[in-house]
Scaffold this motif. Structure first.
Motif, short mmCIF file in Angstrom:
data_model
loop_
_atom_site.label_atom_id
_atom_site.label_comp_id
_atom_site.label_asym_id
_atom_site.label_seq_id
_atom_site.Cartn_x
_atom_site.Cartn_y
_atom_site.Cartn_z
N ASN A 119 34.30 -56.89 -4.85
CA ASN A 119 35.19 -58.30 -5.37
C ASN A 119 36.17 -57.80 -6.24
O ASN A 119 36.80 -58.89 -6.80
CB ASN A 119 34.11 -59.31 -5.87
N GLY A 120 36.69 -56.70 -6.54
CA GLY A 120 37.82 -56.43 -7.28
C GLY A 120 37.53 -56.61 -8.74
O GLY A 120 38.33 -56.39 -9.72
N ARG A 121 36.09 -56.42 -9.33
CA ARG A 121 35.71 -56.59 -10.49
C ARG A 121 34.93 -55.32 -11.22
O ARG A 121 34.32 -54.76 -10.07
CB ARG A 121 35.15 -57.82 -10.95
N GLY B 264 28.69 -58.00 -6.26
CA GLY B 264 29.89 -57.15 -5.89
C GLY B 264 30.76 -56.55 -6.50
O GLY B 264 31.90 -56.00 -6.06
N TYR B 265 30.17 -56.42 -7.96
CA TYR B 265 31.13 -55.76 -9.01
C TYR B 265 30.98 -54.36 -8.83
O TYR B 265 29.91 -53.75 -8.42
CB TYR B 265 30.63 -56.07 -10.51
N GLY C 156 39.79 -62.52 1.83
CA GLY C 156 40.76 -62.02 0.96
C GLY C 156 40.45 -61.74 -0.31
O GLY C 156 41.35 -60.75 -0.93
N SER C 157 39.53 -61.94 -0.95
CA SER C 157 39.35 -61.47 -2.27
C SER C 157 38.29 -59.91 -2.36
O SER C 157 37.86 -59.59 -3.25
CB SER C 157 38.69 -62.50 -3.03
N VAL C 158 37.72 -59.75 -1.19
CA VAL C 158 36.87 -58.59 -1.23
C VAL C 158 37.75 -57.38 -0.73
O VAL C 158 38.18 -57.41 0.57
CB VAL C 158 35.74 -59.18 -0.43
N SER C 159 37.34 -56.24 -1.20
CA SER C 159 38.16 -55.00 -0.47
C SER C 159 36.92 -54.12 -0.07
O SER C 159 35.82 -54.10 -0.57
CB SER C 159 38.49 -54.18 -1.66
N ALA C 160 37.27 -53.66 1.12
CA ALA C 160 35.96 -52.53 1.81
C ALA C 160 36.59 -51.18 1.68
O ALA C 160 37.93 -50.99 1.78
CB ALA C 160 36.36 -53.12 3.24
N GLN D 104 40.75 -55.61 -10.97
CA GLN D 104 41.56 -57.13 -11.42
C GLN D 104 41.16 -57.51 -12.77
O GLN D 104 41.78 -57.83 -13.74
CB GLN D 104 41.17 -58.27 -10.49
N TYR D 105 39.64 -57.44 -13.07
CA TYR D 105 39.09 -57.99 -14.31
C TYR D 105 38.03 -56.76 -14.59
O TYR D 105 37.14 -56.22 -13.60
CB TYR D 105 38.25 -59.19 -14.24
N SER D 106 37.67 -56.47 -16.14
CA SER D 106 36.69 -55.83 -16.58
C SER D 106 35.81 -56.40 -17.46
O SER D 106 36.56 -57.16 -18.29
CB SER D 106 37.29 -54.45 -17.01
N TYR D 107 34.74 -56.54 -17.39
CA TYR D 107 33.59 -56.81 -18.27
C TYR D 107 32.70 -55.86 -19.01
O TYR D 107 32.40 -54.90 -18.44
CB TYR D 107 32.76 -58.08 -17.33
N TRP D 108 32.10 -56.54 -19.84
CA TRP D 108 30.99 -55.69 -20.69
C TRP D 108 29.83 -56.69 -20.88
O TRP D 108 29.90 -57.86 -21.06
CB TRP D 108 31.57 -55.34 -21.86
N VAL D 109 28.77 -56.08 -20.39
CA VAL D 109 27.35 -56.90 -20.43
C VAL D 109 26.50 -56.22 -21.45
O VAL D 109 26.03 -55.08 -21.24
CB VAL D 109 26.85 -57.16 -19.31
#
Length: 181
Positions: free
Chosen positions: A74-76, A101-102, A13-17, A163-168
């Motif tokens: 994974n929506g991220r 999955g990002y 349910g949390s993974v989009s194809a 859904q969420y965005s991250y910086w590394v």
């Protein structure tokens, strides 16, 4: 047995194809006059990486970028920074995000470290007519424009925003993240 079935349902349910044929259409989609998509291709899964759509291009005048869009997302979204004077796309760090999955992105910040080592990209001359813009791109603009473009690519490819965005990043990448924030 029931727990495994529930976990599979929650995970699915949390993974989009994304349909893989959509990758090819990204090359023919307009993302603005300053953006040139140079290539898009599906890259098959390996032992360490998921299948993904590899998007490469340039934002005017010389900011090269790469965006990797996993088929099973994974929506991220995770954007990765550079080190030193930048000038390279951080593919290895992008692959770490992709493995999880990002959707991931990186930019060379507007110059090629092989051709313009150190801060030589900032020196104007007949072979470097975009020097002033390269200073701005390195300072903040290439990261910002790449982040915005990556989110547009994500929306086009998956039909929704992350859904969420991250910086590394650390060192120069840490500075880039602070500038973008």
């Amino acid at each position: 047995m029931k727990r495994a079935a529930v976990a599979c349902l929650l995970l699915s349910g949390s993974v989009s194809a994304a349909p893989t044929e959509k990758c090819e259409t990204l090359a023919h989609t307009s993302f603005g006059a300053d953006v040139k998509i140079e290539s898009t291709k599906i890259v098959a899964a390996t032992g360490t990486l998921r299948e993904y759509c590899d998007v490469r291009g340039v934002i005017w005048p010389e900011a090269r970028f790469a965006v990797k869009l996993p088929t099973f997302w994974n929506g991220r979204f995770e954007m990765v920074g550079n080190g030193g004077w930048a000038g390279v796309i951080s593919f290895q760090a992008m692959d770490l995000a992709l493995h999880a999955g990002y959707a991931s992105a990186s930019t060379d910040t507007g110059h090629d470290a092989q051709k313009e080592p150190g801060a030589s990209f900032a020196y104007p001359g007949p072979n470097n007519p975009n020097a002033a813009r390269k200073v701005i791109d390195h300072g903040y603009l290439a990261v910002h424009e790449t982040a915005l473009l990556a989110k547009k690519l994500i929306r086009e490819y998956y039909g929704r925003d992350p859904q969420y965005s991250y910086w590394v990043g650390c060192s120069t990448g840490g500075r880039q993240g602070l500038m973008e924030a």
